[in-house]
Design a protein around this motif. Structure first.
Motif, short mmCIF file in Angstrom:
data_model
loop_
_atom_site.label_atom_id
_atom_site.label_comp_id
_atom_site.label_asym_id
_atom_site.label_seq_id
_atom_site.Cartn_x
_atom_site.Cartn_y
_atom_site.Cartn_z
N GLY A 1 0.79 -1.22 0.00
CA GLY A 1 0.00 0.00 0.00
C GLY A 1 0.82 1.26 0.00
N GLY A 2 2.12 1.17 -0.26
CA GLY A 2 2.99 2.33 -0.27
C GLY A 2 4.17 2.12 0.67
N THR A 3 5.10 3.07 0.64
CA THR A 3 6.31 2.96 1.46
C THR A 3 5.98 2.88 2.93
OG1 THR A 3 7.50 4.23 -0.22
CG2 THR A 3 8.54 4.03 1.93
N TYR A 4 4.98 3.59 3.39
CA TYR A 4 4.61 3.60 4.80
C TYR A 4 3.34 2.81 5.08
CZ TYR A 4 8.12 7.21 5.45
OH TYR A 4 9.31 7.91 5.49
N GLY A 5 2.90 2.02 4.12
CA GLY A 5 1.72 1.21 4.31
C GLY A 5 0.47 1.89 3.78
N ALA A 6 -0.59 1.09 3.65
CA ALA A 6 -1.84 1.60 3.11
C ALA A 6 -2.41 2.67 4.03
CB ALA A 6 -2.84 0.46 2.95
N GLY A 7 -2.83 3.78 3.45
CA GLY A 7 -3.43 4.87 4.21
C GLY A 7 -2.44 5.84 4.81
N ALA A 8 -1.15 5.47 4.87
CA ALA A 8 -0.15 6.36 5.45
C ALA A 8 0.80 6.91 4.41
CB ALA A 8 0.66 5.64 6.53
N SER A 9 0.86 6.32 3.24
CA SER A 9 1.78 6.77 2.21
C SER A 9 1.14 7.86 1.38
CB SER A 9 2.17 5.60 1.31
OG SER A 9 2.76 4.56 2.06
N GLY A 10 1.98 8.79 0.91
CA GLY A 10 1.50 9.87 0.08
C GLY A 10 0.44 10.68 0.79
N PRO A 11 -0.59 11.12 0.07
CA PRO A 11 -1.66 11.87 0.72
C PRO A 11 -2.63 11.00 1.50
CG PRO A 11 -1.97 11.81 -1.66
CD PRO A 11 -0.71 11.07 -1.38
N LYS B 1 9.19 19.46 4.78
CA LYS B 1 8.45 20.62 4.29
C LYS B 1 8.15 20.50 2.80
CE LYS B 1 6.58 24.61 4.46
NZ LYS B 1 7.42 25.81 4.42
N VAL B 2 9.14 20.04 2.03
CA VAL B 2 8.92 19.86 0.59
C VAL B 2 7.85 18.80 0.36
CG1 VAL B 2 9.98 19.11 -1.57
CG2 VAL B 2 11.23 20.61 -0.03
N ALA B 3 7.92 17.69 1.09
CA ALA B 3 6.92 16.63 0.93
C ALA B 3 5.54 17.10 1.37
CB ALA B 3 7.35 15.39 1.72
N ALA B 4 5.48 17.92 2.43
CA ALA B 4 4.19 18.42 2.90
C ALA B 4 3.55 19.33 1.86
CB ALA B 4 4.36 19.16 4.22
N GLU B 5 4.35 20.13 1.17
CA GLU B 5 3.81 20.99 0.12
C GLU B 5 3.29 20.18 -1.06
OE1 GLU B 5 6.95 23.63 -0.77
OE2 GLU B 5 6.66 24.89 1.00
N GLU B 6 3.77 18.92 -1.18
CA GLU B 6 3.26 18.03 -2.23
C GLU B 6 2.19 17.09 -1.68
OE1 GLU B 6 6.76 16.13 -3.64
OE2 GLU B 6 7.60 17.96 -4.53
N ARG B 7 1.61 17.44 -0.50
CA ARG B 7 0.46 16.75 0.09
C ARG B 7 0.83 15.37 0.62
NH1 ARG B 7 -4.44 18.36 -0.17
NH2 ARG B 7 -5.29 16.24 -0.34
N SER B 8 1.85 15.30 1.41
CA SER B 8 2.16 14.08 2.15
C SER B 8 1.65 14.23 3.57
CB SER B 8 3.66 13.80 2.16
OG SER B 8 3.98 12.76 3.06
N ALA B 9 0.66 13.42 3.94
CA ALA B 9 0.09 13.51 5.28
C ALA B 9 1.12 13.11 6.33
CB ALA B 9 -1.14 12.62 5.38
N MET B 10 1.96 12.14 6.03
CA MET B 10 2.99 11.72 6.97
C MET B 10 3.98 12.86 7.23
SD MET B 10 4.31 9.25 8.82
CE MET B 10 3.68 7.69 8.20
#
Length: 929
Positions: free
Chosen positions: A310-320, A684-693
């Motif tokens: 489900g993603g690098t950090y698992g389903a629901g936690a990866s990306g947005p 900060k860069v990842a947050a601006e690209e909508r990373s909830a983590m």
């Protein structure tokens, strides 16, 4: 005197044993590092240890003998029961257990733990090859003789390898040397991987004949320092890879294109990058055209290993935090079996199942995964759907259109089925090539205005076919109709026709651009690269051309099974083989390869405080290496440095979770010195690209003042944004908010630091009184993501079309999986408008939350006060009574102590709630007694 003499003898004996062990452990490799040598020119081939491979005979008889030995060896390999793709490895299932056991054994002292350590070292050294770690110092020399490789356990394979060595070494047969080098590098035929032998043979072949692939492999090993066979040397890597690219090696062209594009080991040059990427893209596009009609079928998309979880950090936690498809093999099998049961028969109820099975077997796309294409099964089911609609009564166009009005859904399915049957008969997929039958199906589909059928019919008019004369006007008409229906292949064909006239180049560019937007069409992207490169209808743009060419060159890898073999090895548990394969892809600049290689290192190596003990001087090098499944690739510390490098490269190509991983590595000091400032910048860069983590990490850093000033307002701002981005993370984020609110109240009441300035709004307001622009913009200085990211484009719902058979198969699998996994309550919740987009959570009253939290804190504090202070007085009084009774009556001491203990353990039966010495049973229970 005798005792002193005995001690001297024992000391002398120990000294002799240590000296013998040092001499015995000294290897030719360790000797060669201590010998000083003159600096050698990069072109000096004596540094490659290849003088032993120089031809010893140049006669024609010698060449014939070498070829004869080579053919004999190949026959032995083919006749062996061991196949080329067979590898020997220890499946890796629990790195954590291996690390824990090794760490615990290392901590213990004594005879038994020492014996266990020696047994462990011997066992691991028997199954694993320990690479030589080059020390820091002068440049490495390779003049010392190599340790001869061990014989293969299979007699026929061992004999074949001896023949190959003799043919390549003594008689100068390049094919034999190349085959043997591949066996050692890849571990073919269950041979033990020996990167040292492989490098020597690749280097000898590169020096002797200029073999392009051998040059590329030598450059690859210099670039990565794989297995510590050679010291990393980007200058030599660039040199060898450049010569390989000039010799038309595609892997080298991709590598040089990527290195010039990002300035890795060389000066950054977009023009040079385009030069190499264009050469690779031209070959890929030519390969596409040099196939069946309508172009070669595209290779399977490259599998990202993190998608399985489900993603690098698992389903629901990866990306947005968006839900991702999680269709497993069992789901696919259930889907096929269920629809196969429904598809039996010749009734109207069986048609949808037949259509879905036909699409699935034709495309091979099953949700987020793929299955092998089966054109015979696809043809069987699609023909049932088409023949059920196109009955004998429909002898003309009017009858077909009338049936379409009455049964629109069946007509759409029949149109797609007819179009695909036309392609299969024309291309020979599941059927023998029959152009007249293909034309018949295309005509039926075109009557139903199916764009796939219209495009196929147009190509027949354009190229000519059996019974179809060349008709450019008819072809253009068909292409135009299909392009109006937003079919990308037809838009490309229209663009190609418009490209012939310089006055219509702008229209051609528009057609190509629309085709790319609707699914990253392979042909469209190539021609967009051409137009940007040559400045047709648009100004010349080196960056756009490089991005387009890069995509085409990486996507059109029909002749390179690197990703398929690496994925199969990973699934089988051969982590080492998979890691080497993905590392090769990563060096070529393929983002999925970079992510997969870093992911393997991240999972297989200790990325926690255990790294300190793993690399400490007290641990032997063998034990440190034996803990990892990647023993042949390098030391753990070096591999973690590589993990950070490839996470960084993947992030620079648009992988959002890779950017968060960079922050994690910098924060904890993995692969680099700990630097919370860099970690904050990555988050900060990842947050601006909508990373909830990343947003949650920023909130935690502001709450605790790590790398940034402590600011509870900013912490709440980022926690709130994390919840807004990913409503499914309500539990962890709300727990963090509860803790933050408690800390804010306490600091506010005690005058502690809470952060915020004069212009800061209320802490209880939305986003903690901070606006979206409040945090400083400390984005890392870097290039943005490439123009094209990933292998497939995403489409919004309004852009999805009925012609997209890939999307039809994928959506049906995902719908089936969600229905299979959903409970009865999920559908009810899904229809409630209050729960859409997390609005139900956003509408909570902040004031009520604050009051509830304060009340809970007061209750908890009161109970803790009762437990810690009031009962302390009761225990002191009881202890004093016990001491007095003991002084008065020593004979009854034991009975009195038992009685007092019972009095301490059992609460009093009555008493006032306010009496500290007798609180009563209720207060006793409420305080946790």
């Amino acid at each position: 005197m005798v005792q002193k003499f005995s001690r001297k003898r024992v000391l002398l004996a120990c000294t002799i044993l240590v000296a013998i062990s040092l001499v015995a452990n000294a290897s030719p490799e360790s000797v060669r590092f201590t010998e000083a040598g003159a600096q050698q020119h990069p072109l000096d081939t004596s540094s490659l240890g290849i003088e032993k491979f120089h031809d010893t005979t140049t006669t024609r008889d010698g060449a014939e003998i070498g070829q004869k030995l080579y053919l004999e060896a190949i026959k032995l390999l083919k006749d062996s029961n061991i196949q080329e793709e067979d590898h020997v490895f220890i499946p890796q299932s629990s790195t954590l257990v291996r690390s824990f056991l090794s760490d615990e054994i290392q901590k213990q002292k004594g005879i038994l733990p020492t014996a266990l350590r020696l047994v462990t070292q011997g066992f691991m050294s028997f199954f694993r090859s320990t690479p030589t770690v080059p020390p820091s110092g002068p440049e490495e020399t390779r003049d010392a003789p190599r340790t001869p490789p061990k014989k293969h356990r299979d007699p026929s394979i061992a004999k074949a390898m001896d023949l190959l060595r003799k043919s390549g070494d003594d008689y100068g047969n390049d094919d034999a040397l190349w085959t043997l080098a591949n066996i050692y590098f890849h571990g073919h035929y269950k041979s033990k991987r020996d990167l040292t032998q492989a490098f020597d043979m690749y280097a000898a072949l590169a020096d002797r004949s200029g073999n392009a692939t051998a040059l590329q492999m030598v450059g690859f090993m210099y670039s990565t320092g794989l297995g510590n066979v050679v010291v990393r040397d980007e200058a030599r890597a660039i040199l060898y890879t450049t010569f390989a690219a000039m010799a038309n090696n595609t892997a080298a062209e991709l590598t040089m294109g990527y290195k010039y594009l990002h300035g890795i080991g060389t000066k950054k040059s977009c023009e040079d990058s385009v030069l190499y990427y264009k050469r690779a893209a031209d070959k890929a596009y030519a390969k596409f055209l040099n196939g069946p009609p309508l172009g070669r079928t595209m290779p399977p998309t490259k599998v990202r290993l993190t998608d399985k979880d489900g993603g690098t950090y698992g389903a629901g936690a990866s990306g947005p935090g968006q839900s991702q498809s999680s269709a497993l093999a069992s789901d696919i099998n259930d889907f096929i079996e269920f629809h196969r049961y429904l598809a039996d028969g010749d009734t109207a109820q069986a048609r949808p199942a037949q259509f879905q099975l036909g699409i699935l077997f034709y495309t091979g796309i099953a949700g987020s995964t793929t299955i092998p294409r089966d054109y015979e099964k696809a043809g069987k089911y699609l023909k049932k759907v088409a023949e059920a609609f196109f009955t004998a009564k429909m002898s003309d166009q009017a009858a077909i259109l009338e049936a379409k009005k009455q049964r629109p859904k069946e007509a759409d399915d029949a149109g797609i089925a007819a179009a695909l049957l036309g392609k299969m008969y024309w291309r020979g997929e599941g059927y023998e090539v029959n152009e007249s039958t293909a034309r018949s199906w295309f005509l039926k589909g075109s009557i139903l205005h199916n764009p796939v059928a219209l495009n196929g019919l147009g190509m027949m008019y354009l190229r000519g076919a059996e019974g179809v004369p060349v008709n450019p006007v008819g072809a253009k008409k068909c292409f135009s109709q299909a392009a109006e229906l937003n079919y990308p292949d037809a838009q490309v064909n229209m663009g190609l026709l418009l490209l012939h006239d310089s006055k219509t180049h702008d229209l051609a560019y528009k057609m190509f651009d629309e085709a790319m937007q609707k699914g990253q069409n392979f042909q469209a992207i190539y021609h967009l690269g051409e137009m940007h490169h040559y400045g047709l209808a648009v100004p010349k743009s080196c960056s756009y051309a490089a991005s387009y060419y890069k995509y085409v060159a990486e996507r059109g890898d029909w002749d390179d099974p690197l990703f398929t073999h690496s994925y199969d090895a990973y699934q089988a548990g051969d982590i080492e083989y998979a890691a080497i394969g993905y590392l090769q892809a990563a060096e070529r600049g393929i983002e999925v390869g970079q992510s997969n290689f870093a992911w393997i290192l991240d999972r297989e190596l200790p990325t926690s405080r255990y790294l300190t003990s793993l690399t400490s001087p007290s641990r032997t090098a063998l034990v440190a290496l034996a803990d990892s499944a990647l023993v042949a690739l390098g030391t753990p510390s070096r591999l973690l440095e590589m993990a950070l490098v490839y996470w960084t490269r993947s992030a620079n190509q648009g992988d959002l979770d890779a950017r968060v991983k960079m922050g994690d590595y910098y924060f904890t000091g993995i692969g680099a010195e700990a630097d919370v400032t860099k970690a904050h910048a990555c988050y900060k860069v990842a947050a601006e690209e909508r990373s909830a983590m990343a947003m949650w990490n920023l909130g935690w850093m502001h709450e605790n003042g790590f790398g940034v000033p402590k600011d509870f307002h900013l912490a709440k701002y980022w926690y709130d944004r994390s919840l807004d981005t990913n409503p499914k993370a309500a539990l962890p984020v709300n727990l963090s908010l509860v803790k933050l609110n408690i800390r804010y109240i306490w600091n506010y009441l005690t005058g502690g630091e809470t952060g915020g300035g004069e212009n800061t709004g209320s802490f209880w307001s939305s986003h903690g009184g901070k606006s979206a622009s409040s945090p400083p913009n400390d984005k890392l200085s870097e290039e943005g993501p490439s123009v094209l990211e990933g292998d497939s484009g995403s489409q919004s719902d309004e852009n999805k079309n009925t012609w997209d058979v890939d999307e039809i198969g994928k959506s049906e699998i995902e719908k089936w999986t969600s229905q299979k996994n959903a409970g009865p309550d999920d559908e009810d919740l899904g229809g409630d408008e209050r729960f859409q987009d997390g609005q139900g959570i956003a509408e909570e009253d902040d004031l009520v939350e604050g009051i509830v939290i304060i009340g809970l804190c007061m209750v908890v504090g009161y109970l803790m006060y009762i437990r810690q202070f009031r009962f302390a007085n009761n225990n002191n009084n009881n202890n004093n009574n016990n001491n007095q009774n003991n002084n008065n009556n020593n004979n009854d001491q034991r009975n009195q102590n038992n009685q007092n203990n019972n009095n301490n353990n059992n609460p009093p039966a009555d008493g006032l709630p306010g009496d500290p010495n007798n609180p009563g049973r209720f207060a006793y229970y409420a305080a946790g007694g």
